[in-house]
Scaffold this motif. Structure first.
Motif, short mmCIF file in Angstrom:
data_model
loop_
_atom_site.label_atom_id
_atom_site.label_comp_id
_atom_site.label_asym_id
_atom_site.label_seq_id
_atom_site.Cartn_x
_atom_site.Cartn_y
_atom_site.Cartn_z
N MET B 52 19.76 -22.46 28.19
CA MET B 52 19.13 -21.20 27.84
C MET B 52 19.62 -20.39 28.77
O MET B 52 20.11 -19.14 28.82
CB MET B 52 17.54 -21.52 28.00
CG MET B 52 17.16 -21.77 26.61
SD MET B 52 15.25 -21.73 26.63
CE MET B 52 14.85 -22.09 25.34
N SER B 55 23.63 -19.80 28.88
CA SER B 55 23.92 -19.13 27.77
C SER B 55 23.60 -17.66 27.68
O SER B 55 24.34 -16.80 27.55
CB SER B 55 23.37 -19.71 26.28
OG SER B 55 23.41 -20.96 26.16
N THR B 56 22.33 -17.31 28.50
CA THR B 56 21.88 -16.06 28.70
C THR B 56 23.08 -15.19 29.64
O THR B 56 23.30 -14.34 29.21
CB THR B 56 20.71 -15.83 29.14
OG1 THR B 56 19.66 -16.53 28.37
CG2 THR B 56 20.08 -14.43 29.36
N THR B 59 26.08 -14.73 27.32
CA THR B 59 26.02 -13.83 26.10
C THR B 59 25.70 -12.54 26.55
O THR B 59 26.16 -11.50 25.97
CB THR B 59 25.07 -14.35 24.96
OG1 THR B 59 24.01 -14.82 25.77
CG2 THR B 59 25.62 -15.70 24.46
N TYR B 60 24.73 -12.13 27.51
CA TYR B 60 24.36 -10.73 27.71
C TYR B 60 25.46 -10.06 28.27
O TYR B 60 25.41 -8.88 27.56
CB TYR B 60 23.23 -10.68 28.89
CG TYR B 60 22.60 -9.55 29.11
CD1 TYR B 60 21.35 -9.39 28.39
CD2 TYR B 60 23.18 -8.54 30.10
CE1 TYR B 60 20.92 -8.17 28.55
CE2 TYR B 60 22.43 -7.30 30.20
CZ TYR B 60 21.19 -7.07 29.45
OH TYR B 60 20.55 -5.92 29.65
N VAL B 121 16.32 -17.16 22.16
CA VAL B 121 16.25 -16.56 23.42
C VAL B 121 17.28 -15.61 23.92
O VAL B 121 16.98 -14.42 24.20
CB VAL B 121 15.89 -17.61 24.52
CG1 VAL B 121 17.05 -18.06 25.16
CG2 VAL B 121 14.86 -16.96 25.64
N THR B 122 18.42 -16.01 23.46
CA THR B 122 19.55 -14.90 23.84
C THR B 122 19.39 -13.88 23.10
O THR B 122 19.87 -12.73 23.52
CB THR B 122 20.98 -15.65 23.63
OG1 THR B 122 21.15 -16.29 22.41
CG2 THR B 122 21.27 -16.67 24.52
N ASN B 125 16.31 -11.67 24.11
CA ASN B 125 16.64 -10.74 25.51
C ASN B 125 17.44 -9.36 24.83
O ASN B 125 17.21 -8.62 25.60
CB ASN B 125 17.75 -11.60 26.22
CG ASN B 125 16.94 -12.60 26.95
OD1 ASN B 125 15.77 -12.58 27.12
ND2 ASN B 125 17.79 -13.62 27.40
N SER B 135 16.66 -10.74 31.78
CA SER B 135 16.92 -11.68 30.82
C SER B 135 16.96 -13.06 31.30
O SER B 135 16.64 -14.00 30.75
CB SER B 135 18.47 -11.22 30.17
OG SER B 135 18.40 -10.18 29.74
N LEU B 136 17.52 -13.10 32.50
CA LEU B 136 17.63 -14.60 33.16
C LEU B 136 16.30 -15.11 33.46
O LEU B 136 16.09 -16.25 33.04
CB LEU B 136 18.53 -14.39 34.43
CG LEU B 136 20.11 -14.01 34.21
CD1 LEU B 136 20.69 -14.09 35.80
CD2 LEU B 136 20.71 -15.22 33.54
N ASN B 138 13.48 -14.37 31.80
CA ASN B 138 13.11 -14.80 30.41
C ASN B 138 13.56 -15.91 29.96
O ASN B 138 12.75 -16.76 29.24
CB ASN B 138 13.31 -13.43 29.60
CG ASN B 138 12.51 -13.66 28.30
OD1 ASN B 138 11.50 -14.08 28.08
ND2 ASN B 138 13.34 -13.27 27.24
N ALA B 139 14.95 -16.24 30.15
CA ALA B 139 15.55 -17.46 29.68
C ALA B 139 14.73 -18.61 30.69
O ALA B 139 14.45 -19.76 29.79
CB ALA B 139 17.08 -17.49 29.67
#
Lengths: 230, 194
Positions: B52, B55-56, B59-60, B121-122, B125, B135-136, B138-139
């Protein structure tokens, strides 16, 4: 031949209903069924993706190398999900809001990947279409039923029309997450009871036999049985 | 200071109030399938948390700098492919350099690609309009929340297995109803972390 085709279609409706018999696609089943209309929206969107991806995967079944088949399937599915997502956004904005991120999450809906892996990659186009259609309608039916139960119990309405709200106080907990788990549990129990009466096997565990990730997961479940509590 | 409070409240919300499994229904398959033993549940959650966060982190920036606003409609397809690639990469890197971790988590990694909690989750965000750092966290919180739910439920399940359950509820139905009660207890957190 014709009888066989009908069998492909009816298979997904009751005998191998994706939600109640194969126990796949539990995430959207629990998440979006706060109202019957959302169940229909989710069911129809997933059915469209399922039928389209079954067609393409069935056509490509001799082209896709075995080793990269899962990523290839996911790419095809993701393409159709994006199309459906844009169509819903354009023509049914209220459904788009209600389904939220669960609409793009159809990509990882295991029903679609499972049918690609188990059926479409092994059969020709017409059976794959019928299979996708049957599975999709079976999925939609259960989602709508669950949405209807939760909507009546939790809000006293059905498809937005007042049903019991005037004489029975709605129990909001049915609309909240616990209600989802509870109603689904009761539905699986009911479907098991019916299956037992008809001499069919009952569903005891999560649908691991039908899960697309089964081959990768085997080591995990083997591990579960072997390990002794520390 | 203000930043810290936001991050703490994001973490608390992701772990407790907006728990991935129990209130957003993401990652139900591993929640019901791999929660029989606390040990397995723990390793699986560690792997999920790792994927998670990584990936965040990938992808962010891709969404913010490459896709938005012209190609925003490609979000779904790009995210799932990036996640699939990341999972493969993590597997290769762990196998090559950190063998003990690979031995503990390796078997769970392939399963995570199609885990809706990671893709979920991604995407959340982005939809929630969080900044990169938020975001990080949150992940991370989502992963920890997943772990909390898995471990709690593994405990509940070991009790349920030993209990005398009515015939018609045996197996999956009682598991789901037990999950309903665990989820009910999480409703009590509503309001924390605002």
């Amino acid at each position: 031949m014709k009888g066989q085709n009908i069998k492909y279609f009816t298979n997904g409706l009751i005998k191998e209903n994706p939600v109640l018999r194969l126990v796949l696609g539990t995430c959207p089943t629990l998440a979006v069924t706060t109202a019957a209309i959302n169940g229909i929206g989710m069911g129809v969107s997933a059915t469209i993706v399922l039928v389209c991806s079954n067609i393409v995967i069935s056509l490509l079944r001799n082209v896709i190398p075995d080793k990269v088949r899962i990523p290839a399937f996911i790419t095809v599915i993701a393409g159709f999900v994006s199309v459906v997502q844009m169509l819903v956004k354009a023509f049914l904005p209220s459904i788009d809001v209600a389904l939220g991120i669960y609409l793009p999450l159809i990509v990882v809906n295991c029903i679609i990947l499972a049918r690609a892996e188990m059926f479409a990659s092994k059969n020709s186009v017409l059976p794959s279409i019928l299979d996708g259609l049957g599975m999709g309608i079976g999925f939609t039916a259960v989602l709508t039923l669950m949405g209807a139960i939760r909507e009546i119990c939790g809000a006293g309405t059905l498809f937005g029309l007042t049903v019991t709200a005037e004489f029975i106080d709605p129990m909001i907990v049915f609309l909240l997450p616990p209600g989802g788990f509870f109603v689904f549990g009761v539905l699986v129990a009911a479907s098991n009871a019916i299956a037992k009466k008809n001499g069919k096997e009952i569903v005891e565990h999560l649908g691991c036999e039908n899960c697309p990730s089964r081959s990768m997961c085997k080591s995990v479940s083997a591990d579960e049985e072997v390990t002794v509590d520390e | 200071m203000n930043n810290t409070t936001t991050i703490v409240s994001i973490l608390l919300a992701a772990i407790l109030t907006d728990n991935m499994v129990l209130s957003k229904f993401l990652g139900i398959c591993p929640f019901l399938g791999v929660s029989k033993k606390p040990g397995t549940a723990f390793s699986m959650s560690i792997a999920v948390t790792l994927v998670m966060v990584v990936s965040t982190a990938v992808t962010y920036p891709i969404y913010t700098y490459l896709l938005y606003p012209k190609f925003a409609y490609l979000q779904t397809i790009v995210f799932i492919l990036v996640i699939a690639a990341i999972v493969q990469l993590i597997e290769i890197v762990l196998k090559r350099f950190i063998k003990p971790v690979y031995n503990a988590l390796g078997i769970y990694l392939p399963l995570i690609t199609t885990n809706c909690a990671v893709l979920g989750v991604t995407m959340l965000n982005i939809t929630d309009g969080l900044s990169f750092v938020q975001s990080l966290f949150n992940a991370l919180g989502a992963g920890l929340g997943f772990m909390l739910a898995m471990l709690l439920f593994a405990g509940v399940r070991s009790k349920v297995e030993a209990a005398d359950v009515p015939e018609f509820l045996k197996g999956l139905p009682i598991t789901l109803i037990a999950a309903a009660i665990v989820s009910l207890s999480f409703l009590g957190f509503a309001g924390i972390g605002g």
